[in-house]
Motif scaffolding. Structure first.
Motif, mmCIF file in Angstrom:
data_model
loop_
_atom_site.group_PDB
_atom_site.id
_atom_site.type_symbol
_atom_site.label_atom_id
_atom_site.label_comp_id
_atom_site.label_asym_id
_atom_site.label_seq_id
_atom_site.Cartn_x
_atom_site.Cartn_y
_atom_site.Cartn_z
ATOM 1 N N LEU A 89 1.020 -1.073 0.138
ATOM 2 C CA LEU A 89 0.213 -0.039 0.003
ATOM 3 C C LEU A 89 0.821 1.224 0.005
ATOM 4 O O LEU A 89 1.772 1.305 0.869
ATOM 5 C CB LEU A 89 -0.866 0.056 1.248
ATOM 6 N N SER A 90 0.572 2.399 -1.046
ATOM 7 C CA SER A 90 1.402 3.417 -1.133
ATOM 8 C C SER A 90 0.679 4.572 -0.834
ATOM 9 O O SER A 90 -0.441 4.773 -1.443
ATOM 10 C CB SER A 90 2.064 3.366 -2.447
ATOM 11 N N GLY A 91 1.016 5.359 0.044
ATOM 12 C CA GLY A 91 0.165 6.556 0.491
ATOM 13 C C GLY A 91 0.102 6.579 1.967
ATOM 14 O O GLY A 91 1.130 6.362 2.708
ATOM 15 N N VAL A 92 -0.687 7.282 2.522
ATOM 16 C CA VAL A 92 -1.880 8.189 1.907
ATOM 17 C C VAL A 92 -1.392 9.476 1.511
ATOM 18 O O VAL A 92 -0.949 10.308 2.220
ATOM 19 C CB VAL A 92 -2.990 8.384 2.474
ATOM 20 N N ASN A 93 -1.199 9.613 -0.062
ATOM 21 C CA ASN A 93 -0.649 11.073 -0.485
ATOM 22 C C ASN A 93 -1.325 12.321 -0.232
ATOM 23 O O ASN A 93 -2.599 12.232 -0.035
ATOM 24 C CB ASN A 93 -0.298 10.866 -2.034
ATOM 25 N N ARG A 94 -0.447 12.952 0.173
ATOM 26 C CA ARG A 94 -1.039 14.498 0.318
ATOM 27 C C ARG A 94 -1.345 15.237 -1.040
ATOM 28 O O ARG A 94 -0.430 15.824 -1.422
ATOM 29 C CB ARG A 94 -0.251 15.406 1.436
ATOM 30 N N GLY A 95 -2.368 14.849 -1.563
ATOM 31 C CA GLY A 95 -2.833 15.528 -2.816
ATOM 32 C C GLY A 95 -3.368 14.413 -4.000
ATOM 33 O O GLY A 95 -2.960 13.523 -3.649
ATOM 34 N N ALA A 96 -3.975 15.006 -4.693
ATOM 35 C CA ALA A 96 -4.610 13.976 -5.839
ATOM 36 C C ALA A 96 -3.455 13.358 -6.600
ATOM 37 O O ALA A 96 -2.244 13.978 -7.095
ATOM 38 C CB ALA A 96 -5.383 14.952 -6.706
ATOM 39 N N ASN A 97 -3.438 12.073 -7.361
ATOM 40 C CA ASN A 97 -2.713 11.597 -8.018
ATOM 41 C C ASN A 97 -3.865 11.267 -9.360
ATOM 42 O O ASN A 97 -4.087 9.792 -9.314
ATOM 43 C CB ASN A 97 -2.001 10.344 -7.657
ATOM 44 N N LEU A 98 -4.194 12.082 -10.095
ATOM 45 C CA LEU A 98 -5.246 11.688 -10.910
ATOM 46 C C LEU A 98 -4.810 11.890 -12.418
ATOM 47 O O LEU A 98 -3.784 12.807 -12.617
ATOM 48 C CB LEU A 98 -6.592 12.531 -10.724
ATOM 49 N N ASN A 167 -8.202 7.383 -5.663
ATOM 50 C CA ASN A 167 -8.196 8.999 -4.960
ATOM 51 C C ASN A 167 -9.505 9.329 -4.020
ATOM 52 O O ASN A 167 -10.585 8.977 -4.737
ATOM 53 C CB ASN A 167 -8.263 9.861 -6.050
ATOM 54 N N PHE A 168 -9.237 9.787 -3.058
ATOM 55 C CA PHE A 168 -10.396 10.194 -2.223
ATOM 56 C C PHE A 168 -10.613 11.608 -2.288
ATOM 57 O O PHE A 168 -9.826 12.464 -2.510
ATOM 58 C CB PHE A 168 -10.068 9.949 -0.640
ATOM 59 N N PRO A 169 -11.889 11.876 -2.456
ATOM 60 C CA PRO A 169 -12.307 13.412 -2.877
ATOM 61 C C PRO A 169 -12.345 14.536 -1.623
ATOM 62 O O PRO A 169 -11.984 13.700 -0.460
ATOM 63 C CB PRO A 169 -14.040 13.190 -3.248
ATOM 64 N N VAL A 170 -12.291 15.389 -1.821
ATOM 65 C CA VAL A 170 -12.341 16.825 -1.085
ATOM 66 C C VAL A 170 -13.545 16.672 -0.260
ATOM 67 O O VAL A 170 -14.611 16.313 -0.515
ATOM 68 C CB VAL A 170 -12.273 17.899 -1.695
ATOM 69 N N GLY A 171 -13.368 17.107 1.191
ATOM 70 C CA GLY A 171 -14.393 17.105 2.010
ATOM 71 C C GLY A 171 -14.576 16.074 2.996
ATOM 72 O O GLY A 171 -13.878 15.202 3.144
ATOM 73 N N GLU A 224 -13.341 13.147 -13.481
ATOM 74 C CA GLU A 224 -14.850 13.604 -13.184
ATOM 75 C C GLU A 224 -15.345 12.741 -11.947
ATOM 76 O O GLU A 224 -16.247 13.469 -11.221
ATOM 77 C CB GLU A 224 -15.437 12.799 -14.501
ATOM 78 N N ALA A 225 -15.032 11.470 -11.421
ATOM 79 C CA ALA A 225 -15.456 10.970 -10.548
ATOM 80 C C ALA A 225 -15.312 11.714 -9.224
ATOM 81 O O ALA A 225 -16.239 11.775 -8.317
ATOM 82 C CB ALA A 225 -14.778 9.600 -10.264
ATOM 83 N N VAL A 226 -14.067 12.229 -8.978
ATOM 84 C CA VAL A 226 -13.495 12.912 -7.751
ATOM 85 C C VAL A 226 -14.327 14.319 -7.788
ATOM 86 O O VAL A 226 -14.752 14.676 -6.722
ATOM 87 C CB VAL A 226 -12.111 13.187 -8.014
ATOM 88 N N ALA A 227 -14.403 14.967 -8.805
ATOM 89 C CA ALA A 227 -15.153 16.269 -8.821
ATOM 90 C C ALA A 227 -16.404 16.367 -8.554
ATOM 91 O O ALA A 227 -17.038 17.121 -7.698
ATOM 92 C CB ALA A 227 -14.903 16.827 -10.228
ATOM 93 N N GLU A 228 -17.029 14.866 -8.616
ATOM 94 C CA GLU A 228 -18.474 14.730 -8.257
ATOM 95 C C GLU A 228 -18.831 14.191 -7.012
ATOM 96 O O GLU A 228 -19.725 13.518 -6.597
ATOM 97 C CB GLU A 228 -19.213 13.827 -9.233
ATOM 98 N N GLY A 229 -17.606 14.222 -6.218
ATOM 99 C CA GLY A 229 -17.554 13.673 -4.802
ATOM 100 C C GLY A 229 -17.466 12.083 -4.603
ATOM 101 O O GLY A 229 -17.817 11.653 -3.443
ATOM 102 N N PHE A 230 -17.093 11.437 -5.559
ATOM 103 C CA PHE A 230 -16.797 9.934 -5.238
ATOM 104 C C PHE A 230 -15.547 9.402 -5.263
ATOM 105 O O PHE A 230 -14.481 10.340 -5.496
ATOM 106 C CB PHE A 230 -17.305 9.159 -6.720
ATOM 107 N N ILE A 231 -15.140 8.529 -4.782
ATOM 108 C CA ILE A 231 -13.852 7.864 -4.487
ATOM 109 C C ILE A 231 -13.432 7.327 -5.942
ATOM 110 O O ILE A 231 -14.556 6.336 -6.539
ATOM 111 C CB ILE A 231 -13.606 6.877 -3.500
ATOM 112 N N ALA A 232 -12.380 7.627 -6.489
ATOM 113 C CA ALA A 232 -11.967 6.974 -7.709
ATOM 114 C C ALA A 232 -11.202 6.078 -7.903
ATOM 115 O O ALA A 232 -10.102 6.004 -7.048
ATOM 116 C CB ALA A 232 -11.347 8.243 -8.828
ATOM 117 N N VAL A 233 -11.475 4.937 -8.112
ATOM 118 C CA VAL A 233 -10.673 3.543 -8.425
ATOM 119 C C VAL A 233 -10.509 3.208 -9.899
ATOM 120 O O VAL A 233 -11.262 2.801 -10.623
ATOM 121 C CB VAL A 233 -11.218 2.525 -7.771
ATOM 122 N N THR A 234 -9.054 3.217 -9.973
ATOM 123 C CA THR A 234 -8.562 3.127 -11.546
ATOM 124 C C THR A 234 -7.634 2.288 -11.638
ATOM 125 O O THR A 234 -6.343 2.086 -10.969
ATOM 126 C CB THR A 234 -8.202 4.756 -12.092
#
Length: 254
Positions: A89-98, A167-171, A224-234
């Motif tokens: 497991l690598s992270g949890v990073n401070r900031g997006a990796n999108l 990636n976990f969204p803001v909020g 798009e996923a993160v902007a809409e408040g979802f956790i993005a799994v890629t």
């Protein structure tokens, strides 16, 4: 299950503590091998021009004076040679990796190195709302949702040499709308900024920065996923070949 934790924010980063708390819900056999200093933007770089030193901070806890790739290599080939990890497991990073961030990211690259070694590897990042937050970046969403996102991924039948980027969204955690499996997106390159100034001796210096994001996300991308408040799994893979171009290039050389 033996879990290796690493990151690119450094051994003392707050996100690594969050990751350790998440990992403890799956196993009590947790190892930490992380860069001794921040290595954000290091990508998949490997240290070849200087020696690499390892400092032991306790039982199963090590800091490596090198890049995230160095840390994973040292963990697998030396520190944990006789007891290899089942999961990285690598992270949890401070900031997006999108989107194209994954090509620069030390967090994602550490997971890439794990995938190359045949170890199930997952990168986790916490998006935040504005620049300049430093160590005040909140990891609430990652902390609250980490176990829920990871649990189905631990036994998922992933293809060889693939990794998963989360990636976990803001909020606040309560405002997270759920989990969305998404494609990797692509931003407009125009967001790059170079901040120029002069040091006290009068010499000019430059600092890379990122301006407001200009996004051109297709439907269901990680952006798009993160902007809409979802956790993005890629899911990502390490074969960079553009297979659709093979026939065209073969024809060009015949």
């Amino acid at each position: 299950m033996r879990i290796l934790l690493t990151n690119d924010d450094g051994y003392h980063a707050p996100g690594l503590k969050v990751l350790e708390e998440i990992a403890a819900k799956f196993s009590d056999d947790i190892w930490i091998v992380a860069p001794s200093e921040e290595q954000s933007g290091a990508g998949h770089s490997l240290t070849l021009s200087r020696p690499i030193r390892i400092r032991r901070h306790g039982d199963k806890r090590f800091a490596v004076a090198g890049t995230p790739t160095d840390a994973v290599m040292m963990a697998i080939a030396r520190i944990m040679k006789d007891s290899p990890p089942d999961l990285i497991l690598s992270g949890v990073n401070r900031g997006a990796n999108l989107a194209e961030d994954v090509t620069y990211s030390g967090t994602v690259s550490a997971a890439m190195e794990g995938a190359l070694a045949g170890v199930r590897s997952i990168a986790l990042s916490q998006v935040y709302s504005r620049e300049g937050m430093g160590d005040t970046v909140p990891f609430e969403a990652a902390s609250a949702w980490g176990e829920r996102v990871l649990r189905p991924l631990i036994d998922a039948p992933l293809a060889p040499r693939t990794l998963v980027n989360i990636n976990f969204p803001v909020g606040p955690a309560a405002e997270v709308k759920g989990i969305r499996v998404a494609n990797q997106g692509l931003r407009d390159y125009g967001r790059l900024q170079i901040v120029t100034n002069r040091d006290p001796r009068g010499y000019e210096y430059h600092w890379f920065a990122l301006g407001p994001t200009i996004e051109t996300p297709a439907h269901s991308t990680d952006l798009e996923a993160v902007a809409e408040g979802f956790i993005a799994v890629t899911p990502l893979h390490l074969d960079l070949t553009h297979h659709e171009s093979l026939d065209m290039l073969n024809a060009a050389f015949t």
